[in-house]
Design an enzyme around this catalytic site. Structure first.
Site, short mmCIF file in Angstrom:
data_model
loop_
_atom_site.label_atom_id
_atom_site.label_comp_id
_atom_site.label_asym_id
_atom_site.label_seq_id
_atom_site.Cartn_x
_atom_site.Cartn_y
_atom_site.Cartn_z
N ARG A 32 -12.74 19.65 27.63
CA ARG A 32 -13.69 18.58 27.30
C ARG A 32 -13.56 18.09 25.86
O ARG A 32 -14.55 17.66 25.25
CB ARG A 32 -15.14 19.03 27.54
CG ARG A 32 -15.49 19.16 29.00
CD ARG A 32 -15.75 17.81 29.65
NE ARG A 32 -15.72 17.95 31.10
CZ ARG A 32 -16.79 18.09 31.85
NH1 ARG A 32 -17.97 18.05 31.30
NH2 ARG A 32 -16.68 18.23 33.14
N ARG A 70 -18.04 13.41 25.15
CA ARG A 70 -19.26 12.99 24.46
C ARG A 70 -19.49 13.54 23.06
O ARG A 70 -20.37 13.06 22.37
CB ARG A 70 -20.47 13.26 25.35
CG ARG A 70 -20.56 12.25 26.48
CD ARG A 70 -21.73 12.52 27.36
NE ARG A 70 -21.60 13.86 27.91
CZ ARG A 70 -22.51 14.43 28.67
NH1 ARG A 70 -23.62 13.81 28.95
NH2 ARG A 70 -22.31 15.63 29.15
N ARG A 78 -17.43 4.28 26.01
CA ARG A 78 -18.04 4.65 27.27
C ARG A 78 -19.25 3.78 27.60
O ARG A 78 -19.60 3.61 28.76
CB ARG A 78 -18.44 6.14 27.15
CG ARG A 78 -19.23 6.76 28.23
CD ARG A 78 -18.38 7.02 29.45
NE ARG A 78 -19.21 7.64 30.45
CZ ARG A 78 -20.15 6.99 31.11
NH1 ARG A 78 -20.34 5.73 30.90
NH2 ARG A 78 -20.88 7.63 32.00
N ASP A 111 -11.38 12.95 36.02
CA ASP A 111 -12.36 13.93 36.49
C ASP A 111 -11.81 14.60 37.74
O ASP A 111 -10.92 14.05 38.40
CB ASP A 111 -13.71 13.28 36.78
CG ASP A 111 -14.82 14.33 36.86
OD1 ASP A 111 -15.32 14.74 35.80
OD2 ASP A 111 -15.12 14.80 37.98
N TYR A 132 -18.85 20.55 45.75
CA TYR A 132 -19.44 19.22 45.49
C TYR A 132 -19.62 18.42 46.77
O TYR A 132 -20.64 17.77 46.98
CB TYR A 132 -18.55 18.41 44.52
CG TYR A 132 -18.80 18.77 43.08
CD1 TYR A 132 -20.03 18.52 42.49
CD2 TYR A 132 -17.83 19.39 42.32
CE1 TYR A 132 -20.29 18.87 41.18
CE2 TYR A 132 -18.06 19.74 41.00
CZ TYR A 132 -19.30 19.48 40.44
OH TYR A 132 -19.54 19.83 39.14
O1 CP3 Z 1 -11.62 16.37 27.88
C1 CP3 Z 1 -11.37 16.77 29.04
O2 CP3 Z 1 -11.59 17.95 29.39
C2 CP3 Z 1 -10.72 15.84 30.02
C3 CP3 Z 1 -11.53 15.22 30.99
C4 CP3 Z 1 -12.33 15.97 32.02
C5 CP3 Z 1 -13.59 15.49 32.46
N1 CP3 Z 1 -14.01 16.27 33.50
C6 CP3 Z 1 -14.26 14.31 31.89
C7 CP3 Z 1 -15.70 14.15 32.07
C8 CP3 Z 1 -12.05 17.12 32.77
C9 CP3 Z 1 -10.86 18.06 32.68
C10 CP3 Z 1 -13.11 17.29 33.71
C11 CP3 Z 1 -13.13 18.35 34.72
C12 CP3 Z 1 -14.37 18.59 35.46
N2 CP3 Z 1 -15.23 17.66 35.96
C13 CP3 Z 1 -14.80 19.86 35.90
C14 CP3 Z 1 -14.08 21.15 35.63
C15 CP3 Z 1 -14.31 21.63 34.26
C16 CP3 Z 1 -15.61 22.32 34.02
O3 CP3 Z 1 -16.39 21.77 33.23
O4 CP3 Z 1 -15.83 23.38 34.60
C17 CP3 Z 1 -15.99 19.69 36.61
C18 CP3 Z 1 -16.81 20.78 37.25
C19 CP3 Z 1 -16.27 18.29 36.66
C20 CP3 Z 1 -17.41 17.60 37.31
C21 CP3 Z 1 -18.23 16.92 36.31
N3 CP3 Z 1 -17.91 15.68 35.77
C22 CP3 Z 1 -19.40 17.39 35.66
C23 CP3 Z 1 -20.09 18.68 35.98
C24 CP3 Z 1 -19.76 16.44 34.71
C25 CP3 Z 1 -20.83 16.59 33.66
C26 CP3 Z 1 -22.05 15.86 33.81
C27 CP3 Z 1 -22.60 15.59 32.43
O5 CP3 Z 1 -22.74 14.42 32.09
O6 CP3 Z 1 -22.87 16.55 31.68
C28 CP3 Z 1 -18.84 15.37 34.79
C29 CP3 Z 1 -18.83 14.15 33.96
C30 CP3 Z 1 -17.75 14.05 32.98
N4 CP3 Z 1 -16.44 14.40 33.20
C31 CP3 Z 1 -17.88 13.56 31.66
C32 CP3 Z 1 -16.59 13.61 31.08
C33 CP3 Z 1 -16.19 13.16 29.70
C34 CP3 Z 1 -19.16 13.02 31.03
C35 CP3 Z 1 -19.24 11.57 31.38
C36 CP3 Z 1 -20.19 10.86 30.45
O7 CP3 Z 1 -21.39 10.86 30.74
O8 CP3 Z 1 -19.71 10.26 29.49
#
Ligand code: CP3
Length: 347
Positions: free
Chosen positions: A28, A32, A41, A77, A153
């Site tokens: 991540r 954010r 974003r 994602d 999911y």
């Molecule tokens: O920087 C990085 O790691 C690259 C991008 C990345 C994202 N998601 C971007 C993202 C990666 C590798 C992921 C993987 C991901 N997505 C996982 C596995 C990693 C982990 O955290 O265990 C999972 C479970 C997801 C599913 C997912 N997508 C979740 C639980 C969330 C979070 C919700 C939140 O807003 O807290 C997301 C959204 C997400 N994926 C964001 C980003 C940058 C936030 C989007 C935003 O609101 O800007």
């Protein structure tokens, strides 16, 4: 793979070869915690950003420019491939992926057709080509969601603390659940193969929610499918990282899936992971993501402690899970410098 790619610190550390200093990147890191990310974003739905190659490329590059990390992770994602095959999924801010029609029965299998990356998600390969051209010698990591995590999911319909519905389906309808996992493994394999063809130099498979399973259930229901997934990308020749959170009890079982490296969350000391897994697998991790929130003295102390406990060979420095959105990006830049400085001295 090119000569330059062979030589990156990340790839060498993942292969347990000697390195001049330890590579460091953060799960991540694109996201954010960065004001330049939040600016881009604004207004754009997350999955729409994932479909816009220039934006994806820009967000992927932001943490590399800012922190000097030793790898980029591709901005996307784990649910992007599901959207690619036509599943109605949305990423809600502060919530995560929400599926409009959750997976509930045999009939839903029909909605999980095979992924054809060139036709379904051409934007991804295009974005990867832009990123790798800009990155120069810094490697790019691709990724996919593991079958169990994506299944949870699909079945739950939204993020869930303990995956009760998914685990119930696993028990009540093991044949159906197995079919679901097999289809999701095929999707992950297709996605990862096309990411490697487009230029990523390592891949990480996120089984973020596997920790909700007992070891016996993981071994019986999930491990054979994850084993197939890793076997079907072995010929690509790029290092494969396998990661889960809160899954210390599954470490040996997950390592049997056959990755080159295991991502370790912060609850398990790296020395314990090394002892339990042996020398045959590299380790990635595992600073508690709250450490960068706690101030520079704590950051330095905890980083030194972690490095003193980490194996010399086959270690990639990372957090134990993703960067928390409230993290001061300056602390991450500091952390990269610390890891470089401390590990350079030892070599
Ligand atoms: O920087 C990085 O790691 C690259 C991008 C990345 C994202 N998601 C971007 C993202 C990666 C590798 C992921 C993987 C991901 N997505 C996982 C596995 C990693 C982990 O955290 O265990 C999972 C479970 C997801 C599913 C997912 N997508 C979740 C639980 C969330 C979070 C919700 C939140 O807003 O807290 C997301 C959204 C997400 N994926 C964001 C980003 C940058 C936030 C989007 C935003 O609101 O800007």
């Amino acid at each position: 793979m090119s000569q330059a790619a062979e030589a990156t610190l990340l790839v060498r550390a993942l292969r347990r070869e000697p390195v001049e200093r330890k590579p460091v990147w953060f799960m991540r890191q694109a996201g954010r915690s960065l004001p330049e990310y939040r600016e881009l974003r604004e207004g754009a739905p997350m999955l729409e950003m994932c479909r816009t190659p220039d934006l994806c490329a820009e967000v992927t590059l932001q943490p590399v420019r800012r922190h000097g990390v030793d790898a980029a992770i591709f901005f996307s994602d784990i649910v992007t491939p599901l959207e690619g095959i036509g599943i109605d999924v949305e990423i809600q801010s502060g919530v995560g992926p929400v599926i409009a029609e959750p997976f509930r029965s045999e009939a839903d299998l029909a909605r999980l057709r095979p992924l054809e990356p060139d036709a379904d998600l051409p934007e991804i390969a295009e974005a990867i080509r832009i990123v790798t051209a800009e990155l120069g010698d810094t490697p790019l990591i691709g990724f996919a969601g593991a079958p169990f995590t994506l299944a949870s999911y699909l079945v739950e319909g939204r993020p869930s603390k303990s995956q009760e519905m998914a685990r119930t389906m696993l028990l009540e309808e093991p044949g159906l659940f197995r079919n679901l996992l097999e289809r999701l493994a095929d999707i992950a394999v297709a996605s990862l193969r096309s990411q490697v063809e487009a230029g990523v130099q390592a891949v990480q498979v996120f089984d973020s929610w596997a920790g909700s399973l007992s070891e016996a259930t993981y071994r019986e229901a999930v491990l054979p499918v994850s084993q197939r997934l890793f076997a079907e990308i072995e010929d690509l020749g790029v290092p494969r990282i396998h990661f889960a959170v809160n899954a210390g009890h599954l470490m040996e079982a997950m390592a049997e899936a056959g990755s080159d490296a295991m991502g370790v969350d912060w609850r398990t000391p790296l020395s314990e992971a090394r002892r339990r897994l042996g020398e045959g697998v590299a380790l990635q991790g595992n600073l508690d993501p709250t450490v960068p929130l706690a101030g520079p003295e704590v950051l330095e102390r905890e980083t030194r402690n972690l490095l003193a406990d980490a194996p010399e060979r086959g270690h990639v420095f990372n957090l134990g899970h993703g960067v928390l959105p409230s993290t001061d990006p300056g602390m991450l830049t500091e952390l990269v410098g610390l890891v470089h400085e401390i590990t350079e001295k030892r070599n």
